[in-house]
Design a protein around this motif. Structure first.
Motif, PDB file in Angstrom:
ATOM      1  N   ARG A  43      48.429 112.431  -8.314  1.00 23.71           N
ATOM      2  CA  ARG A  43      49.146 113.129  -9.381  1.00 23.71           C
ATOM      3  C   ARG A  43      49.913 112.153 -10.268  1.00 23.71           C
ATOM      4  O   ARG A  43      49.919 112.285 -11.496  1.00 23.71           O
ATOM      5  CB  ARG A  43      50.130 114.131  -8.791  1.00 23.71           C
ATOM      6  CG  ARG A  43      49.509 115.371  -8.230  1.00 23.71           C
ATOM      7  CD  ARG A  43      50.585 116.269  -7.678  1.00 23.71           C
ATOM      8  NE  ARG A  43      50.014 117.378  -6.935  1.00 23.71           N
ATOM      9  CZ  ARG A  43      50.710 118.198  -6.187  1.00 23.71           C
ATOM     10  NH1 ARG A  43      52.025 118.043  -6.084  1.00 23.71           N
ATOM     11  NH2 ARG A  43      50.134 119.173  -5.552  1.00 23.71           N
ATOM     12  N   ILE A  47      49.304 111.727 -14.231  1.00 22.72           N
ATOM     13  CA  ILE A  47      50.384 112.034 -15.177  1.00 22.72           C
ATOM     14  C   ILE A  47      50.683 110.826 -16.053  1.00 22.72           C
ATOM     15  O   ILE A  47      50.837 110.943 -17.274  1.00 22.72           O
ATOM     16  CB  ILE A  47      51.652 112.494 -14.422  1.00 22.72           C
ATOM     17  CG1 ILE A  47      51.429 113.882 -13.817  1.00 22.72           C
ATOM     18  CG2 ILE A  47      52.871 112.499 -15.336  1.00 22.72           C
ATOM     19  CD1 ILE A  47      52.491 114.295 -12.820  1.00 22.72           C
ATOM     20  N   TRP A  51      50.205 110.765 -20.247  1.00 27.42           N
ATOM     21  CA  TRP A  51      51.262 110.483 -21.220  1.00 27.42           C
ATOM     22  C   TRP A  51      51.075 109.147 -21.922  1.00 27.42           C
ATOM     23  O   TRP A  51      51.529 108.969 -23.050  1.00 27.42           O
ATOM     24  CB  TRP A  51      52.639 110.596 -20.580  1.00 27.42           C
ATOM     25  CG  TRP A  51      53.008 112.020 -20.381  1.00 27.42           C
ATOM     26  CD1 TRP A  51      53.122 112.690 -19.208  1.00 27.42           C
ATOM     27  CD2 TRP A  51      53.244 112.984 -21.410  1.00 27.42           C
ATOM     28  NE1 TRP A  51      53.418 114.004 -19.443  1.00 27.42           N
ATOM     29  CE2 TRP A  51      53.507 114.214 -20.788  1.00 27.42           C
ATOM     30  CE3 TRP A  51      53.259 112.933 -22.800  1.00 27.42           C
ATOM     31  CZ2 TRP A  51      53.792 115.372 -21.499  1.00 27.42           C
ATOM     32  CZ3 TRP A  51      53.538 114.088 -23.514  1.00 27.42           C
ATOM     33  CH2 TRP A  51      53.797 115.287 -22.867  1.00 27.42           C
ATOM     34  N   LEU A  62      58.877 110.972 -20.275  1.00 24.91           N
ATOM     35  CA  LEU A  62      58.081 112.194 -20.131  1.00 24.91           C
ATOM     36  C   LEU A  62      57.269 112.176 -18.841  1.00 24.91           C
ATOM     37  O   LEU A  62      57.150 113.199 -18.156  1.00 24.91           O
ATOM     38  CB  LEU A  62      57.144 112.352 -21.337  1.00 24.91           C
ATOM     39  CG  LEU A  62      57.846 112.689 -22.645  1.00 24.91           C
ATOM     40  CD1 LEU A  62      56.883 112.554 -23.815  1.00 24.91           C
ATOM     41  CD2 LEU A  62      58.424 114.082 -22.590  1.00 24.91           C
ATOM     42  N   HIS A  66      57.674 114.847 -15.694  1.00 22.50           N
ATOM     43  CA  HIS A  66      56.554 115.616 -15.141  1.00 22.50           C
ATOM     44  C   HIS A  66      56.284 115.271 -13.683  1.00 22.50           C
ATOM     45  O   HIS A  66      55.800 116.109 -12.928  1.00 22.50           O
ATOM     46  CB  HIS A  66      55.307 115.436 -16.010  1.00 22.50           C
ATOM     47  CG  HIS A  66      55.360 116.287 -17.228  1.00 22.50           C
ATOM     48  ND1 HIS A  66      55.827 115.815 -18.428  1.00 22.50           N
ATOM     49  CD2 HIS A  66      55.053 117.588 -17.415  1.00 22.50           C
ATOM     50  CE1 HIS A  66      55.794 116.794 -19.310  1.00 22.50           C
ATOM     51  NE2 HIS A  66      55.340 117.874 -18.720  1.00 22.50           N
ATOM     52  N   CYS A  67      56.605 114.063 -13.273  1.00 22.84           N
ATOM     53  CA  CYS A  67      56.486 113.713 -11.858  1.00 22.84           C
ATOM     54  C   CYS A  67      57.466 114.533 -11.023  1.00 22.84           C
ATOM     55  O   CYS A  67      57.127 114.984  -9.926  1.00 22.84           O
ATOM     56  CB  CYS A  67      56.741 112.221 -11.648  1.00 22.84           C
ATOM     57  SG  CYS A  67      55.364 111.178 -12.122  1.00 22.84           S
ATOM     58  N   TRP A  69      58.618 117.472 -11.826  1.00 20.86           N
ATOM     59  CA  TRP A  69      58.156 118.854 -11.878  1.00 20.86           C
ATOM     60  C   TRP A  69      56.953 119.081 -10.960  1.00 20.86           C
ATOM     61  O   TRP A  69      56.885 120.064 -10.233  1.00 20.86           O
ATOM     62  CB  TRP A  69      57.808 119.191 -13.311  1.00 20.86           C
ATOM     63  CG  TRP A  69      57.470 120.623 -13.576  1.00 20.86           C
ATOM     64  CD1 TRP A  69      57.693 121.708 -12.777  1.00 20.86           C
ATOM     65  CD2 TRP A  69      56.838 121.125 -14.737  1.00 20.86           C
ATOM     66  NE1 TRP A  69      57.257 122.850 -13.378  1.00 20.86           N
ATOM     67  CE2 TRP A  69      56.719 122.520 -14.591  1.00 20.86           C
ATOM     68  CE3 TRP A  69      56.371 120.535 -15.889  1.00 20.86           C
ATOM     69  CZ2 TRP A  69      56.129 123.316 -15.547  1.00 20.86           C
ATOM     70  CZ3 TRP A  69      55.797 121.345 -16.847  1.00 20.86           C
ATOM     71  CH2 TRP A  69      55.684 122.712 -16.679  1.00 20.86           C
ATOM     72  N   TRP A  70      55.995 118.147 -10.970  1.00 18.86           N
ATOM     73  CA  TRP A  70      54.761 118.323 -10.188  1.00 18.86           C
ATOM     74  C   TRP A  70      54.745 117.537  -8.885  1.00 18.86           C
ATOM     75  O   TRP A  70      53.702 117.368  -8.267  1.00 18.86           O
ATOM     76  CB  TRP A  70      53.551 117.946 -11.038  1.00 18.86           C
ATOM     77  CG  TRP A  70      53.239 118.944 -12.091  1.00 18.86           C
ATOM     78  CD1 TRP A  70      53.301 120.302 -11.996  1.00 18.86           C
ATOM     79  CD2 TRP A  70      52.811 118.672 -13.420  1.00 18.86           C
ATOM     80  NE1 TRP A  70      52.950 120.881 -13.176  1.00 18.86           N
ATOM     81  CE2 TRP A  70      52.640 119.902 -14.073  1.00 18.86           C
ATOM     82  CE3 TRP A  70      52.559 117.501 -14.125  1.00 18.86           C
ATOM     83  CZ2 TRP A  70      52.219 119.999 -15.380  1.00 18.86           C
ATOM     84  CZ3 TRP A  70      52.142 117.596 -15.438  1.00 18.86           C
ATOM     85  CH2 TRP A  70      51.978 118.835 -16.045  1.00 18.86           C
ATOM     86  N   SER A  77      53.263 106.357 -11.524  1.00 19.68           N
ATOM     87  CA  SER A  77      53.160 107.004 -12.822  1.00 19.68           C
ATOM     88  C   SER A  77      53.699 106.090 -13.914  1.00 19.68           C
ATOM     89  O   SER A  77      53.079 105.931 -14.974  1.00 19.68           O
ATOM     90  CB  SER A  77      53.923 108.326 -12.808  1.00 19.68           C
ATOM     91  OG  SER A  77      53.799 108.982 -14.040  1.00 19.68           O
TER      92      SER A  77
END
Length: 174
Positions: A43, A47, A51, A62, A66-67, A69-70, A77
């Motif tokens: 993931r 991600i 981005w 960003l 998102h890391c 969040w997910w 990342s």
């Protein structure tokens, strides 16, 4: 690689003490976001690559958001966003244009002529570049996720195979 990456990343305590990060430190410092677990790693890289191509400058905040969040690996990342760094950005924009002209009717890329404003030239090449970068973002994310999951699976299978061979060679094993 893990050792090298660990030396370059700020320590979790330093992040926790940062006054700007204090409001989100509880989320940012969750241990699952920093461990090398196959799903988290896949993931995180996906991600980061997404981005990197969607927003080639300023993409790290960003990607980190998102890391969180997910539930993805933050260090990998951040590292994967660096594929579009200032030294490689020109190449990626050129490559994106080459991919984008396959989707829209656009002339081959030429330098702006004398008397052509830079804004006019950018508007002429903008659509193919945006389409190409979108293809790179989505394709790179999906491909990296699948390849990491596949590589991890192969690693586990080879490890199990090696363990079985080692156990079957021991005296007294069935």
């Amino acid at each position: 690689m893990r050792h090298s990456l660990g030396q370059r990343m700020p320590e979790r305590d330093a992040l926790a003490r940062n006054p700007m990060l204090r409001p989100i430190a509880r989320h940012l410092l969750a241990p699952r976001l920093w461990h090398m677990q196959h799903e988290s790693v896949a993931r995180g890289v996906a991600i980061g690559l997404f981005w990197a191509f969607v927003m080639p400058l300023g993409q790290i905040p960003l990607a980190v958001a998102h890391c969180i969040w997910w539930r993805a690996n933050i260090p990998l990342s951040v590292v994967s966003t660096l594929v579009t760094n200032p030294l490689t950005l020109g190449f990626w924009l050129w490559a994106a244009y080459q991919v984008g002209i396959r989707f829209v009717d656009a002339p081959p890329l030429v330098m702006p002529r004398q008397g052509t404003s830079l804004l006019e030239w950018f508007s002429a090449v903008g659509t193919p570049v945006v389409l190409g970068m979108a293809v790179f973002a989505i394709g790179g994310s999906l491909a990296s996720y699948a390849l990491i999951k596949l590589a991890w699976r192969i690693k586990v299978l080879l490890h199990l195979r090696h363990r079985r061979r080692r156990q079957s060679g021991r005296p007294g094993s069935a």
